[in-house]
Design a protein around this motif. Structure first.
Motif, PDB file in Angstrom:
ATOM      1  N   ALA A 153       0.828  -1.206   0.000  1.00 16.39           N
ATOM      2  CA  ALA A 153       0.000   0.000   0.000  1.00 16.39           C
ATOM      3  C   ALA A 153       0.861   1.255   0.000  1.00 16.39           C
ATOM      4  O   ALA A 153       0.556   2.224  -0.709  1.00 16.39           O
ATOM      5  CB  ALA A 153      -0.928  -0.007   1.216  1.00 16.39           C
ATOM      6  N   ILE A 154       1.952   1.259   0.768  1.00 18.13           N
ATOM      7  CA  ILE A 154       2.848   2.417   0.801  1.00 18.13           C
ATOM      8  C   ILE A 154       3.455   2.645  -0.584  1.00 18.13           C
ATOM      9  O   ILE A 154       3.546   3.780  -1.076  1.00 18.13           O
ATOM     10  CB  ILE A 154       3.956   2.211   1.851  1.00 18.13           C
ATOM     11  CG1 ILE A 154       3.360   2.229   3.262  1.00 18.13           C
ATOM     12  CG2 ILE A 154       5.029   3.286   1.726  1.00 18.13           C
ATOM     13  CD1 ILE A 154       4.362   1.886   4.349  1.00 18.13           C
ATOM     14  N   GLY A 155       3.879   1.568  -1.240  1.00 18.38           N
ATOM     15  CA  GLY A 155       4.454   1.700  -2.570  1.00 18.38           C
ATOM     16  C   GLY A 155       3.458   2.246  -3.583  1.00 18.38           C
ATOM     17  O   GLY A 155       3.795   3.107  -4.405  1.00 18.38           O
ATOM     18  N   LEU A 156       2.221   1.779  -3.519  1.00 15.94           N
ATOM     19  CA  LEU A 156       1.197   2.259  -4.448  1.00 15.94           C
ATOM     20  C   LEU A 156       0.851   3.721  -4.191  1.00 15.94           C
ATOM     21  O   LEU A 156       0.671   4.501  -5.131  1.00 15.94           O
ATOM     22  CB  LEU A 156      -0.055   1.389  -4.324  1.00 15.94           C
ATOM     23  CG  LEU A 156       0.078  -0.049  -4.837  1.00 15.94           C
ATOM     24  CD1 LEU A 156      -1.163  -0.855  -4.492  1.00 15.94           C
ATOM     25  CD2 LEU A 156       0.306  -0.051  -6.346  1.00 15.94           C
ATOM     26  N   VAL A 157       0.766   4.101  -2.913  1.00 14.50           N
ATOM     27  CA  VAL A 157       0.477   5.500  -2.592  1.00 14.50           C
ATOM     28  C   VAL A 157       1.621   6.397  -3.054  1.00 14.50           C
ATOM     29  O   VAL A 157       1.397   7.507  -3.565  1.00 14.50           O
ATOM     30  CB  VAL A 157       0.231   5.663  -1.079  1.00 14.50           C
ATOM     31  CG1 VAL A 157       0.208   7.137  -0.690  1.00 14.50           C
ATOM     32  CG2 VAL A 157      -1.079   5.007  -0.685  1.00 14.50           C
ATOM     33  N   ALA A 158       2.851   5.925  -2.899  1.00 13.21           N
ATOM     34  CA  ALA A 158       3.998   6.709  -3.362  1.00 13.21           C
ATOM     35  C   ALA A 158       3.949   6.910  -4.872  1.00 13.21           C
ATOM     36  O   ALA A 158       4.339   7.961  -5.385  1.00 13.21           O
ATOM     37  CB  ALA A 158       5.297   6.013  -2.961  1.00 13.21           C
ATOM     38  N   ALA A 159       3.459   5.906  -5.590  1.00 18.39           N
ATOM     39  CA  ALA A 159       3.364   6.012  -7.046  1.00 18.39           C
ATOM     40  C   ALA A 159       2.188   6.874  -7.481  1.00 18.39           C
ATOM     41  O   ALA A 159       2.280   7.612  -8.465  1.00 18.39           O
ATOM     42  CB  ALA A 159       3.247   4.621  -7.659  1.00 18.39           C
ATOM     43  N   LEU A 160       1.075   6.789  -6.738  1.00 18.95           N
ATOM     44  CA  LEU A 160      -0.135   7.514  -7.123  1.00 18.95           C
ATOM     45  C   LEU A 160      -0.179   8.934  -6.581  1.00 18.95           C
ATOM     46  O   LEU A 160      -0.900   9.779  -7.111  1.00 18.95           O
ATOM     47  CB  LEU A 160      -1.368   6.747  -6.630  1.00 18.95           C
ATOM     48  CG  LEU A 160      -1.595   5.354  -7.227  1.00 18.95           C
ATOM     49  CD1 LEU A 160      -2.732   4.640  -6.500  1.00 18.95           C
ATOM     50  CD2 LEU A 160      -1.892   5.460  -8.719  1.00 18.95           C
ATOM     51  N   GLY A 161       0.561   9.188  -5.505  1.00 22.05           N
ATOM     52  CA  GLY A 161       0.506  10.495  -4.856  1.00 22.05           C
ATOM     53  C   GLY A 161      -0.322  10.434  -3.588  1.00 22.05           C
ATOM     54  O   GLY A 161      -1.234   9.620  -3.460  1.00 22.05           O
ATOM     55  N   LEU A 162       0.005  11.305  -2.641  1.00 16.86           N
ATOM     56  CA  LEU A 162      -0.673  11.302  -1.352  1.00 16.86           C
ATOM     57  C   LEU A 162      -2.125  11.739  -1.505  1.00 16.86           C
ATOM     58  O   LEU A 162      -2.466  12.529  -2.378  1.00 16.86           O
ATOM     59  CB  LEU A 162       0.048  12.235  -0.371  1.00 16.86           C
ATOM     60  CG  LEU A 162       1.519  11.914  -0.084  1.00 16.86           C
ATOM     61  CD1 LEU A 162       2.068  12.903   0.928  1.00 16.86           C
ATOM     62  CD2 LEU A 162       1.686  10.487   0.404  1.00 16.86           C
ATOM     63  N   GLY A 163      -2.989  11.209  -0.631  1.00 20.26           N
ATOM     64  CA  GLY A 163      -4.396  11.596  -0.652  1.00 20.26           C
ATOM     65  C   GLY A 163      -5.286  10.427  -0.291  1.00 20.26           C
ATOM     66  O   GLY A 163      -4.881   9.254  -0.352  1.00 20.26           O
ATOM     67  N   THR A 164      -6.509  10.743   0.078  1.00 22.47           N
ATOM     68  CA  THR A 164      -7.466   9.706   0.464  1.00 22.47           C
ATOM     69  C   THR A 164      -7.773   8.785  -0.704  1.00 22.47           C
ATOM     70  O   THR A 164      -7.884   7.558  -0.546  1.00 22.47           O
ATOM     71  CB  THR A 164      -8.761  10.350   0.980  1.00 22.47           C
ATOM     72  OG1 THR A 164      -8.457  11.241   2.054  1.00 22.47           O
ATOM     73  CG2 THR A 164      -9.725   9.286   1.479  1.00 22.47           C
ATOM     74  N   GLY A 165      -7.936   9.355  -1.905  1.00 20.28           N
ATOM     75  CA  GLY A 165      -8.225   8.531  -3.078  1.00 20.28           C
ATOM     76  C   GLY A 165      -7.132   7.523  -3.364  1.00 20.28           C
ATOM     77  O   GLY A 165      -7.417   6.362  -3.691  1.00 20.28           O
ATOM     78  N   SER A 166      -5.880   7.941  -3.238  1.00 16.15           N
ATOM     79  CA  SER A 166      -4.762   7.023  -3.455  1.00 16.15           C
ATOM     80  C   SER A 166      -4.767   5.907  -2.421  1.00 16.15           C
ATOM     81  O   SER A 166      -4.478   4.740  -2.739  1.00 16.15           O
ATOM     82  CB  SER A 166      -3.439   7.784  -3.401  1.00 16.15           C
ATOM     83  OG  SER A 166      -3.383   8.777  -4.403  1.00 16.15           O
ATOM     84  N   GLY A 167      -5.112   6.254  -1.171  1.00 19.34           N
ATOM     85  CA  GLY A 167      -5.189   5.225  -0.132  1.00 19.34           C
ATOM     86  C   GLY A 167      -6.272   4.210  -0.416  1.00 19.34           C
ATOM     87  O   GLY A 167      -6.080   3.000  -0.209  1.00 19.34           O
ATOM     88  N   ILE A 168      -7.406   4.673  -0.904  1.00 15.73           N
ATOM     89  CA  ILE A 168      -8.502   3.760  -1.242  1.00 15.73           C
ATOM     90  C   ILE A 168      -8.074   2.797  -2.345  1.00 15.73           C
ATOM     91  O   ILE A 168      -8.298   1.584  -2.260  1.00 15.73           O
ATOM     92  CB  ILE A 168      -9.747   4.563  -1.667  1.00 15.73           C
ATOM     93  CG1 ILE A 168     -10.331   5.299  -0.460  1.00 15.73           C
ATOM     94  CG2 ILE A 168     -10.796   3.651  -2.301  1.00 15.73           C
ATOM     95  CD1 ILE A 168     -11.448   6.253  -0.810  1.00 15.73           C
ATOM     96  N   ILE A 169      -7.451   3.339  -3.397  1.00 13.38           N
ATOM     97  CA  ILE A 169      -7.002   2.489  -4.505  1.00 13.38           C
ATOM     98  C   ILE A 169      -5.955   1.491  -4.021  1.00 13.38           C
ATOM     99  O   ILE A 169      -5.996   0.298  -4.369  1.00 13.38           O
ATOM    100  CB  ILE A 169      -6.450   3.355  -5.649  1.00 13.38           C
ATOM    101  CG1 ILE A 169      -7.563   4.211  -6.248  1.00 13.38           C
ATOM    102  CG2 ILE A 169      -5.810   2.479  -6.722  1.00 13.38           C
ATOM    103  CD1 ILE A 169      -7.082   5.202  -7.286  1.00 13.38           C
ATOM    104  N   ALA A 170      -5.021   1.957  -3.196  1.00 11.86           N
ATOM    105  CA  ALA A 170      -3.948   1.088  -2.714  1.00 11.86           C
ATOM    106  C   ALA A 170      -4.501  -0.061  -1.874  1.00 11.86           C
ATOM    107  O   ALA A 170      -4.134  -1.231  -2.072  1.00 11.86           O
ATOM    108  CB  ALA A 170      -2.945   1.900  -1.902  1.00 11.86           C
ATOM    109  N   ALA A 200       1.661   8.883   4.773  1.00 16.74           N
ATOM    110  CA  ALA A 200       1.357   8.520   3.392  1.00 16.74           C
ATOM    111  C   ALA A 200      -0.138   8.412   3.133  1.00 16.74           C
ATOM    112  O   ALA A 200      -0.533   7.957   2.066  1.00 16.74           O
ATOM    113  CB  ALA A 200       2.037   7.186   3.034  1.00 16.74           C
ATOM    114  N   GLY A 201      -0.950   8.822   4.102  1.00 16.53           N
ATOM    115  CA  GLY A 201      -2.391   8.717   3.938  1.00 16.53           C
ATOM    116  C   GLY A 201      -3.026  10.072   3.728  1.00 16.53           C
ATOM    117  O   GLY A 201      -2.490  10.944   3.037  1.00 16.53           O
ATOM    118  N   THR A 202      -4.193  10.252   4.344  1.00 17.29           N
ATOM    119  CA  THR A 202      -4.897  11.521   4.239  1.00 17.29           C
ATOM    120  C   THR A 202      -4.067  12.623   4.894  1.00 17.29           C
ATOM    121  O   THR A 202      -3.707  12.510   6.059  1.00 17.29           O
ATOM    122  CB  THR A 202      -6.267  11.430   4.923  1.00 17.29           C
ATOM    123  OG1 THR A 202      -7.013  10.360   4.330  1.00 17.29           O
ATOM    124  CG2 THR A 202      -7.036  12.726   4.763  1.00 17.29           C
TER     125      THR A 202
END
Length: 274
Positions: free
Chosen positions: A126-143, A218-220
């Motif tokens: 999840a941390i790797g995906l958020v780092a790739a997608l960018g910080l934010g609630t939406g990125s956390g949901i996708i990750a 790395a979250g909201t």
């Protein structure tokens, strides 16, 4: 259906979990009604105040009301958990159903891809995906959703492997129904119980992963009231003002406990072997 409902109502721990989850949902839905202060309003003159009748859970280092932030944090955690589980279900269930019903090369390739994703620790992925997608609630949901796609795929595949050998499937095939129709009308409806249980248990894990992402930054992003962010900000005040860490930590623990107990109760109620 009535028998399953009665079985669940007799499951004390499951009912206790259901009550905790219901309270959480009520708090999240009615956050503007339950708050006592603006969760973002800063009052530096009242920073790190202990619990009082005015501030039920005390205040943080910026003088913000901890109770109001915990209540709004419940809304954010429920949103992330629900959205991520819907994403994981929408992607994992069809993939697992197709792999389990088709078998052969497609099944082998699909499950090896799922095994590759499962090889990574959930939070690390999840941390790797958020780092790739960018910080934010939406990125956390996708990750979080991506982390749980293999789980739903394997659960659904296992259920389909059992159901596709049933006599009613053979009868539908003998009547000339297509494989897609058989899978949609006869197989998948009988695989919903394990998927529902997994979604409930996954909801608890999604809350933990979301809190972990926010705790690590790395979250909201702040100043949004997020339980993980609140714990991160409270680290330096654990001794002088422990309430700023106790209450968000207790909220996470109760939420995870409630969803786990509810999932166990649903599993026992929906399992035909019991």
């Amino acid at each position: 259906m009535k028998r399953r409902r009665a079985r669940f109502l007799r499951h004390r721990l499951g009912m206790a979990g259901g009550v905790v989850v219901a309270v959480m949902l009520l708090a999240a839905a009615g956050a503007p009604l339950w708050r006592t202060q603006d969760p973002l309003a800063m009052q530096m003159s009242q920073s790190l105040q202990p619990p009082t009748p005015q501030h039920w859970f005390g205040t943080d280092e910026f003088g913000r009301d901890v109770w109001s932030r915990v209540v709004y944090g419940a809304r954010l955690s429920i949103t992330v958990g629900l959205a991520s589980m819907l994403l994981a279900t929408a992607a994992g269930v069809p993939l697992g159903a197709a792999a389990g019903y088709a078998g052969g090369t497609f099944d082998a390739l699909a499950m090896r891809c799922m095994d590759a994703i499962l090889a990574f620790p959930g939070l690390l992925l999840a941390i790797g995906l958020v780092a790739a997608l960018g910080l934010g609630t939406g990125s956390g949901i996708i990750a979080i959703g991506v982390v749980y796609v293999p789980v739903f795929a394997r659960v659904t595949r296992g259920a389909v492997l059992v159901r596709r050998q049933e006599e009613y499937v053979e009868a539908a095939r003998a009547l000339g129904q297509t494989d897609l129709a058989i899978l949609r009308r006869h197989v998948l409806p009988n695989c919903l119980a394990p998927v529902l249980v997994q979604a409930t248990l996954g909801f608890a894990s999604a809350i933990v992963i979301d809190a972990g992402l926010s705790f690590l930054g790395a979250g909201t992003p702040p100043p949004a009231p997020d339980w993980g962010t609140m714990l991160n900000e409270a680290r330096q005040f654990m001794v002088s003002a422990p309430h700023v860490a106790v209450f968000p930590g207790l909220a996470i623990s109760l939420a995870v406990l409630g969803f786990n107990l509810l999932g166990d109760g649903l599993r026992d109620a929906l399992d035909p072997r019991l």
